[in-house]
Design a protein around this motif. Structure first.
Motif, mmCIF file in Angstrom:
data_model
loop_
_atom_site.group_PDB
_atom_site.id
_atom_site.type_symbol
_atom_site.label_atom_id
_atom_site.label_comp_id
_atom_site.label_asym_id
_atom_site.label_seq_id
_atom_site.Cartn_x
_atom_site.Cartn_y
_atom_site.Cartn_z
ATOM 1 N N LYS A 112 0.832 -1.207 0.000
ATOM 2 C CA LYS A 112 0.000 0.000 0.000
ATOM 3 C C LYS A 112 0.866 1.257 0.000
ATOM 4 O O LYS A 112 0.555 2.249 -0.662
ATOM 5 C CB LYS A 112 -0.915 -0.001 1.224
ATOM 6 C CG LYS A 112 -2.068 -0.990 1.148
ATOM 7 C CD LYS A 112 -2.950 -0.863 2.375
ATOM 8 C CE LYS A 112 -4.137 -1.827 2.298
ATOM 9 N NZ LYS A 112 -4.961 -1.750 3.526
ATOM 10 N N ALA A 113 1.972 1.207 0.744
ATOM 11 C CA ALA A 113 2.876 2.352 0.817
ATOM 12 C C ALA A 113 3.430 2.683 -0.565
ATOM 13 O O ALA A 113 3.449 3.846 -0.981
ATOM 14 C CB ALA A 113 4.019 2.058 1.785
ATOM 15 N N ALA A 114 3.866 1.652 -1.291
ATOM 16 C CA ALA A 114 4.446 1.860 -2.620
ATOM 17 C C ALA A 114 3.416 2.458 -3.574
ATOM 18 O O ALA A 114 3.734 3.368 -4.354
ATOM 19 C CB ALA A 114 4.978 0.543 -3.170
ATOM 20 N N ARG A 115 2.191 1.958 -3.520
ATOM 21 C CA ARG A 115 1.134 2.481 -4.411
ATOM 22 C C ARG A 115 0.856 3.956 -4.114
ATOM 23 O O ARG A 115 0.645 4.766 -5.025
ATOM 24 C CB ARG A 115 -0.145 1.657 -4.235
ATOM 25 C CG ARG A 115 -0.049 0.292 -4.918
ATOM 26 C CD ARG A 115 -1.300 -0.515 -4.760
ATOM 27 N NE ARG A 115 -1.117 -1.852 -5.321
ATOM 28 C CZ ARG A 115 -1.755 -2.933 -4.891
ATOM 29 N NH1 ARG A 115 -2.620 -2.845 -3.897
ATOM 30 N NH2 ARG A 115 -1.556 -4.107 -5.461
ATOM 31 N N LYS A 116 0.865 4.300 -2.839
ATOM 32 C CA LYS A 116 0.608 5.682 -2.454
ATOM 33 C C LYS A 116 1.752 6.593 -2.911
ATOM 34 O O LYS A 116 1.526 7.711 -3.382
ATOM 35 C CB LYS A 116 0.435 5.762 -0.939
ATOM 36 C CG LYS A 116 -0.491 6.872 -0.486
ATOM 37 C CD LYS A 116 -0.961 6.619 0.929
ATOM 38 C CE LYS A 116 -1.975 7.652 1.369
ATOM 39 N NZ LYS A 116 -2.426 7.402 2.748
ATOM 40 N N ILE A 117 2.981 6.097 -2.778
ATOM 41 C CA ILE A 117 4.150 6.895 -3.188
ATOM 42 C C ILE A 117 4.172 7.082 -4.705
ATOM 43 O O ILE A 117 4.541 8.138 -5.205
ATOM 44 C CB ILE A 117 5.455 6.248 -2.667
ATOM 45 C CG1 ILE A 117 5.491 6.311 -1.136
ATOM 46 C CG2 ILE A 117 6.688 6.946 -3.239
ATOM 47 C CD1 ILE A 117 6.550 5.455 -0.491
ATOM 48 N N GLU A 118 3.749 6.046 -5.449
ATOM 49 C CA GLU A 118 3.668 6.169 -6.909
ATOM 50 C C GLU A 118 2.733 7.308 -7.313
ATOM 51 O O GLU A 118 2.974 8.005 -8.301
ATOM 52 C CB GLU A 118 3.180 4.854 -7.533
ATOM 53 C CG GLU A 118 4.276 3.808 -7.711
ATOM 54 C CD GLU A 118 3.777 2.569 -8.442
ATOM 55 O OE1 GLU A 118 3.013 2.711 -9.415
ATOM 56 O OE2 GLU A 118 4.157 1.458 -8.028
ATOM 57 N N GLN A 119 1.677 7.502 -6.545
ATOM 58 C CA GLN A 119 0.716 8.573 -6.842
ATOM 59 C C GLN A 119 1.334 9.957 -6.635
ATOM 60 O O GLN A 119 0.835 10.958 -7.143
ATOM 61 C CB GLN A 119 -0.526 8.421 -5.955
ATOM 62 C CG GLN A 119 -1.373 7.212 -6.307
ATOM 63 C CD GLN A 119 -2.444 6.912 -5.265
ATOM 64 O OE1 GLN A 119 -2.668 7.708 -4.342
ATOM 65 N NE2 GLN A 119 -3.104 5.767 -5.395
ATOM 66 N N MET A 120 2.452 10.008 -5.895
ATOM 67 C CA MET A 120 3.141 11.287 -5.651
ATOM 68 C C MET A 120 4.008 11.696 -6.842
ATOM 69 O O MET A 120 4.456 12.834 -6.904
ATOM 70 C CB MET A 120 4.017 11.183 -4.393
ATOM 71 C CG MET A 120 3.251 10.883 -3.125
ATOM 72 S SD MET A 120 4.384 10.559 -1.729
ATOM 73 C CE MET A 120 3.210 10.022 -0.455
ATOM 74 N N GLY A 121 4.267 10.761 -7.762
ATOM 75 C CA GLY A 121 5.075 11.106 -8.930
ATOM 76 C C GLY A 121 5.910 9.990 -9.533
ATOM 77 O O GLY A 121 5.864 9.761 -10.743
ATOM 78 N N LEU A 172 12.758 -4.445 -2.464
ATOM 79 C CA LEU A 172 11.524 -4.630 -3.230
ATOM 80 C C LEU A 172 11.428 -3.561 -4.311
ATOM 81 O O LEU A 172 11.762 -2.396 -4.080
ATOM 82 C CB LEU A 172 10.309 -4.514 -2.313
ATOM 83 C CG LEU A 172 10.068 -5.665 -1.333
ATOM 84 C CD1 LEU A 172 9.336 -5.154 -0.100
ATOM 85 C CD2 LEU A 172 9.271 -6.776 -2.006
ATOM 86 N N LEU A 173 10.954 -3.962 -5.492
ATOM 87 C CA LEU A 173 10.712 -3.043 -6.597
ATOM 88 C C LEU A 173 9.230 -3.075 -6.951
ATOM 89 O O LEU A 173 8.665 -4.155 -7.170
ATOM 90 C CB LEU A 173 11.542 -3.465 -7.820
ATOM 91 C CG LEU A 173 11.244 -2.759 -9.147
ATOM 92 C CD1 LEU A 173 11.621 -1.284 -9.081
ATOM 93 C CD2 LEU A 173 11.987 -3.446 -10.304
ATOM 94 N N PHE A 174 8.610 -1.901 -6.984
ATOM 95 C CA PHE A 174 7.185 -1.793 -7.287
ATOM 96 C C PHE A 174 6.969 -0.936 -8.527
ATOM 97 O O PHE A 174 7.616 0.100 -8.698
ATOM 98 C CB PHE A 174 6.429 -1.139 -6.120
ATOM 99 C CG PHE A 174 6.450 -1.917 -4.835
ATOM 100 C CD1 PHE A 174 5.442 -2.823 -4.527
ATOM 101 C CD2 PHE A 174 7.478 -1.738 -3.920
ATOM 102 C CE1 PHE A 174 5.454 -3.528 -3.338
ATOM 103 C CE2 PHE A 174 7.502 -2.436 -2.725
ATOM 104 C CZ PHE A 174 6.489 -3.336 -2.425
ATOM 105 N N HIS A 175 6.034 -1.373 -9.381
ATOM 106 C CA HIS A 175 5.607 -0.578 -10.531
ATOM 107 C C HIS A 175 4.179 -0.989 -10.876
ATOM 108 O O HIS A 175 3.933 -2.117 -11.321
ATOM 109 C CB HIS A 175 6.520 -0.828 -11.725
ATOM 110 C CG HIS A 175 6.071 -0.159 -12.999
ATOM 111 N ND1 HIS A 175 5.882 1.200 -13.101
ATOM 112 C CD2 HIS A 175 5.744 -0.681 -14.220
ATOM 113 C CE1 HIS A 175 5.475 1.491 -14.324
ATOM 114 N NE2 HIS A 175 5.368 0.376 -15.019
ATOM 115 N N LYS A 176 3.245 -0.085 -10.612
ATOM 116 C CA LYS A 176 1.821 -0.388 -10.812
ATOM 117 C C LYS A 176 1.454 -1.655 -10.049
ATOM 118 O O LYS A 176 1.636 -1.724 -8.845
ATOM 119 C CB LYS A 176 1.514 -0.482 -12.314
ATOM 120 C CG LYS A 176 1.711 0.844 -13.030
ATOM 121 C CD LYS A 176 1.371 0.747 -14.511
ATOM 122 C CE LYS A 176 1.548 2.094 -15.179
ATOM 123 N NZ LYS A 176 1.335 2.012 -16.639
#
Length: 307
Positions: free
Chosen positions: A188-197, A211-215
């Motif tokens: 959830k943290a990664a998804r929220k940070i992605e929304q920041m830019g 960990l690597l997150f993308h969408k």
């Protein structure tokens, strides 16, 4: 050959761990990132500031590793940034004993003309306004990676958010990801940070990998279990240098290639912790890197029969 621009501290560290202690030695985020990235065929340049007390031999070391130091300002009569810390027995926690900003307090970064067109930019851990100043000087980079920490979240959040909006990748540890997002779950943290830019979020978990997150995509890379860990200082920066160094060499910023970059970064970080400061990174050879990459492969490879 791709160009890589690195901004960060070039500094003195004094380190104490359960295995010993050092006097002032070479340190700083840009130093570790640069030495790590020098293992790849890229044209690297460092933007930083040091005092007149900074030894020429350390600058020569960077040059010897094909790192352009035109952007390293030497302030006459000034003193170099200094950090001193003591690690606890688990090596995951540490106490800062002393921080002296010195010349870093008035640092105005100047990107050398040769690297204003750099395709790859690594913003090492510094005040967000310094990072923003660098972004204003570069021309349309292909990939910008940001490293930051909880100190800036506590003391310069508004400026930090402006930087986060402008980068492609952010690398932070799990505690920082939770603080920045307000979420305990790292997914959830990664998804929220992605929304920041940022399109990509890398969450470092120290000895427990990254960990690597993308969408909706997630990739996990373990850290290699080591018999001896002497000093974790600079491991995160070494990881970042390996990560962006590999991406710059391959000139491929896809999610699939970032998986490999995470492994290369983890591989280099595993060497960094074996000796104090930058000592191990200075003696690292290509054959040693490749040998340990094979160990990473064995660590993560398995076969299973699926019905």
């Amino acid at each position: 050959m791709s160009k890589l621009l690195i901004v960060g501290t070039v500094a003195f560290d004094a380190i104490e761990t359960p295995f010993g202690k050092t006097d002032k030695i070479l340190g700083g985020a840009a130093t570790y990132i640069g030495l790590s990235a020098s293992n790849f065929e890229v044209e690297s340049a460092v933007v930083s500031v040091v005092g007149e007390d900074f030894p020429q031999e350390y600058l020569d070391l960077l040059k010897k590793n094909n790192i352009n130091i035109e952007g390293v300002e030497v302030v006459k009569g000034g003193k170099t940034f200094f950090w001193s810390g003591k690690y606890h027995n688990d090596l995951n926690t540490r106490d800062t004993l002393d921080t002296q900003l010195n010349v870093l307090a008035d640092f105005n970064p100047v990107v050398p003309e040769t690297h204003k067109d750099a395709e790859f930019v690594m913003l090492g851990n510094l005040h967000p306004l310094v990072q923003l100043s660098v972004l204003e000087q570069v021309k349309n980079p292909k990939l910008v990676v940001l490293d930051t920490m909880n100190f800036w979240m506590d003391n310069a959040l508004e400026d930090l958010m402006k930087v986060i909006e402008k980068v492609n990748v952010i690398t932070i540890n799990d505690e920082e990801a939770r603080q920045l997002s307000g979420e305990y779950s790292l997914v959830k943290a990664a998804r929220k940070i992605e929304q920041m830019g940022p399109k990509y979020v890398v969450i470092k978990k120290g000895e427990h990998g990254a960990l690597l997150f993308h969408k909706e995509q997630i990739f996990f890379a373990p850290a290699l279990p080591l018999e001896e860990v002497f000093d974790p200082t600079g491991a995160g920066d070494t990881f970042a240098g390996g990560f962006i160094g590999y991406l710059a060499r391959t000139n491929d910023v896809s999610f699939e290639n970032m998986k490999s970059a995470i492994i290369y970064g983890s591989n280099l970080a595993s060497f960094c912790v074996e000796k104090f400061g930058t000592e191990r990174m200075q003696s690292l050879t290509g054959s040693q890197m490749n040998e340990r990459l094979n160990e990473f492969k064995k660590l993560t490879q398995f076969e299973t029969q699926l019905d």
